[in-house]
Design an enzyme around this catalytic site. Structure first.
Site, short mmCIF file in Angstrom:
data_model
loop_
_atom_site.label_atom_id
_atom_site.label_comp_id
_atom_site.label_asym_id
_atom_site.label_seq_id
_atom_site.Cartn_x
_atom_site.Cartn_y
_atom_site.Cartn_z
N GLU A 133 -72.71 54.80 38.15
CA GLU A 133 -73.16 54.61 36.76
C GLU A 133 -72.03 54.78 35.74
O GLU A 133 -72.13 54.30 34.62
CB GLU A 133 -74.33 55.54 36.43
CG GLU A 133 -74.03 57.02 36.35
CD GLU A 133 -74.22 57.77 37.69
OE1 GLU A 133 -74.13 57.11 38.76
OE2 GLU A 133 -74.44 58.99 37.66
N CYS A 158 -75.40 60.35 44.13
CA CYS A 158 -74.88 61.70 44.38
C CYS A 158 -75.95 62.59 45.01
O CYS A 158 -76.17 62.52 46.21
CB CYS A 158 -74.28 62.29 43.11
SG CYS A 158 -73.07 63.55 43.49
N HIS A 199 -70.69 58.40 41.65
CA HIS A 199 -71.56 58.01 40.53
C HIS A 199 -71.18 56.62 40.03
O HIS A 199 -70.37 56.50 39.11
CB HIS A 199 -71.41 59.01 39.38
CG HIS A 199 -71.94 60.37 39.67
ND1 HIS A 199 -73.24 60.73 39.39
CD2 HIS A 199 -71.36 61.44 40.23
CE1 HIS A 199 -73.43 62.00 39.76
NE2 HIS A 199 -72.30 62.45 40.27
N1 GLN Z 1 -75.30 69.19 43.71
C1 GLN Z 1 -74.62 68.22 44.53
C2 GLN Z 1 -73.19 68.59 44.80
O1 GLN Z 1 -72.63 69.40 44.10
C3 GLN Z 1 -74.69 66.85 43.90
C4 GLN Z 1 -73.92 66.74 42.62
C5 GLN Z 1 -74.32 65.59 41.76
O2 GLN Z 1 -75.39 65.02 41.92
N2 GLN Z 1 -73.48 65.24 40.82
O3 GLN Z 1 -72.60 68.09 45.71
#
Ligand code: GLN
Length: 562
Positions: A540, A400, A538
């Site tokens: 994970e 992400c 994600h």
């Molecule tokens: N801050 C970034 C976004 O909102 C990444 C979010 C995250 O890593 N879950 O897109």
């Protein structure tokens, strides 16, 4: 079958009943691993051939975990259907091996919001709206929705018994048992300390926390004693006598080096049989074979790999916590064990990389992971980290924010787009290679923060002949030909800016996955590197101890090679 002298449930009536509810409460201190205990009981019941669901109750007034700081609450786990929940739901999924849904996360905030909504809508038809029965009924309704179509529904009650904040949930369990005594069981998980000046395990605190339960009209059926070492027979007897349970129903759950040992330890003490016996149910099959094998592997592997997790949510006062990244950490372990190596994880605050330089901090690691994150602090350190991994050919997995930062690093250092950034960090960036998603902008302007990110499972189409595609083929998720469609969980407001797609890909960046309409870049990678992959989603959240996630497996294979 184990013999239990004080079986409280009427077995004959039990047989005809639907979902059985098992409540799990905690006593003496917080943080004793009620979540792992619940998840382990789930794994045991599933291994006996039953359909198991699990609910987490949080006593916060927040309606979900999405608005709570990670250092405060640990990781925000995201379900397939897109609710931002407590990390314990991640443990349930990993141990039970089934997806957990929206209804399985209950907070005080949700309950009150719904009761107040009903009141305004005259749904109580002029009645006084009261904590009991209206709030408790709403709690019970939610549990019943979560448990529908399952044989067992585990409900972990957040906090510790005796707290003012969670009392109403205990009251709801009491009422549920009163209404349907044969469908409800209560397991109390409590701590037995060994004060260093005594060197002796003490059971009095457990006795006292059971007293508190008793004062609420609840008698636990099973007591799980948490302690640093196994509980001896003598103490089991004391707990049984004073807490009014059979000795066989006092289970020892000592500290272990791996949480995946807990199902095996509890099952050695016949936890599953005791629970089934109390409900008057017979086990359908008995099989924790794969868990036992996993535990054996974890205990015997020798070869180590050093992995750096470079994030921003580690520090709390004088303590370093890894709770903010539980799923990431577990996923790395799953992939490592499947590759027969022992992962040695180092948690690094990305600010440290800013201060000391990447080489000083990162030398000697076999693999680097940059997990999710929000906001400006530490982002330059993440970018430095990623540059180090790319240039020095250290296997890299970006999750992400880790993918967004990798895009920025590539734009700045390979495509020559100086001043590249995400608009999350720099609104006036010369090259906003990551920018806010169009529908998100309005939400932020209106301060609509709760549950408004791009959340939950979304489809992604993989490009053939890429590292990402190879990982998913190797993991058996997709076939080597035909449609390469996967589904992964998301939590973000920003995305790859397609205005830079052409420039970045012609500089060598590979887009290995997009949304099915092709509009949203989901995975990036770079060429001529043992493994350099970043995903907008994600992965994970979908890794399991018995089934590691393909991207983590691919990453780990490259790590092992290194
Ligand atoms: N801050 C970034 C976004 O909102 C990444 C979010 C995250 O890593 N879950 O897109």
């Amino acid at each position: 079958m184990v013999k239990i002298s004080n079986t409280k449930l009427d077995k004959k009536s039990a047989k005809s009943l639907k979902t059985k509810f098992i409540f799990i409460s905690g006593g003496v201190i917080s943080g004793i691993g009620k979540g792992i205990t619940s998840a382990s009981i789930g794994a045991i019941l599933k291994s006996k051939g039953y359909k198991v669901s699990a609910v987490k109750v949080d006593m916060y007034l927040n309606q979900d975990a999405g608005t709570i700081r990670p250092q405060e609450h640990g990781e925000v786990f995201v379900t397939v259907d897109g609710i931002e929940t407590d990390q314990d739901l991640g443990h349930y999924e990993r141990f039970i091996g089934e997806p957990i849904y929206k209804h399985n996360y209950v907070t005080t905030g949700q309950i009150y919001a719904e009761v107040l909504r009903k009141e305004r809508a005259f749904e109580y038809e002029g009645e006084d709206v009261e904590a009991i029965p209206h709030v408790t009924d709403e709690i019970i309704r939610r549990w019943e929705v979560a448990g529908k179509n399952y044989d067992f529904c585990l409900v972990e009650l957040g906090g510790t018994v005796g707290e003012y904040q969670n009392g109403i949930f205990f009251e709801a369990t009491r009422i549920m048992k009163l209404r349907d005594p044969y469908s409800v069981l209560h397991i109390h998980v409590a701590y037995l300390p060994i004060p260093s000046y005594l060197g002796e395990m003490k059971s009095k605190p457990v006795q006292q926390s059971v007293r508190v339960l008793n004062s609420m009209g609840i008698e636990p059926d099973i007591i799980v004693g948490r302690s640093s070492v196994p509980i001896d027979e003598r103490r089991k007897e004391r707990v049984a006598l004073f807490c009014n349970v059979d000795k066989t129903c006092v289970l020892s759950n000592p500290d272990v080096s791996s949480i995946y040992e807990v199902p095996v330890i509890l099952e050695q003490q016949k936890a599953g049989e005791i629970i089934l016996e109390k409900f008057g149910i017979k086990p359908k099959k008995q099989d924790l074979k794969e868990w036992k094998k996993l535990v054996q592997t974890i205990k015997t592997i020798k070869k180590e790999v050093k992995i750096a997790v470079v994030g921003k949510y580690f520090g709390v006062g004088k303590f370093q916590l890894s709770d903010s990244y539980v799923s990431v950490i577990e996923s790395i372990k799953h992939a490592a064990w499947a590759n027969k190596v022992r992962p040695v994880l180092t948690f690094i605050d990305s600010v440290e990389v800013e201060k000391k330089g990447a080489k000083d901090v990162l030398q000697g690691f076999h693999g680097i992971v940059v997990p999710g994150g929000f906001g400006k602090r530490g982002t330059e350190g993440m970018i430095k980290t990623i540059e180090y991994a790319r240039v020095n050919k250290v296997p890299y997995l970006g999750l992400c924010y880790g993918m967004q930062m990798a895009t920025i690093e590539f734009a700045r250092n390979v495509a020559g787009l100086k001043g590249s950034n995400t608009t999350e960090v720099d609104e006036d960036s010369a090259h906003p290679v990551i920018h806010i998603m169009p529908d998100q902008e309005k939400k932020l302007l209106n301060r609509e923060y709760g549950a408004t990110m791009r959340l939950g499972a979304w489809d992604c189409v993989l490009a053939r002949k890429t590292k990402a595609e190879q990982c998913y083929v190797a993991g058996g998720v997709i076939k080597a030909s035909g449609k390469a469609l996967i589904s992964e969980r998301h939590r973000h407001r920003y995305e790859f800016n397609n205005a830079y797609l052409e420039q970045l890909t012609s500089a060598g960046l590979i887009v290995s996955g997009t949304s099915p309409d092709g509009n949203l870049v989901e995975i990036i990678e770079v060429k001529d590197h043992p493994f350099f992959v970043g995903s907008q989603f994600h992965p994970e959240f979908q890794s399991r101890p018995l089934l590691p996630h393909p991207l983590f497996s691919g990453f780990m294979k490259a790590v092992v090679k290194k």
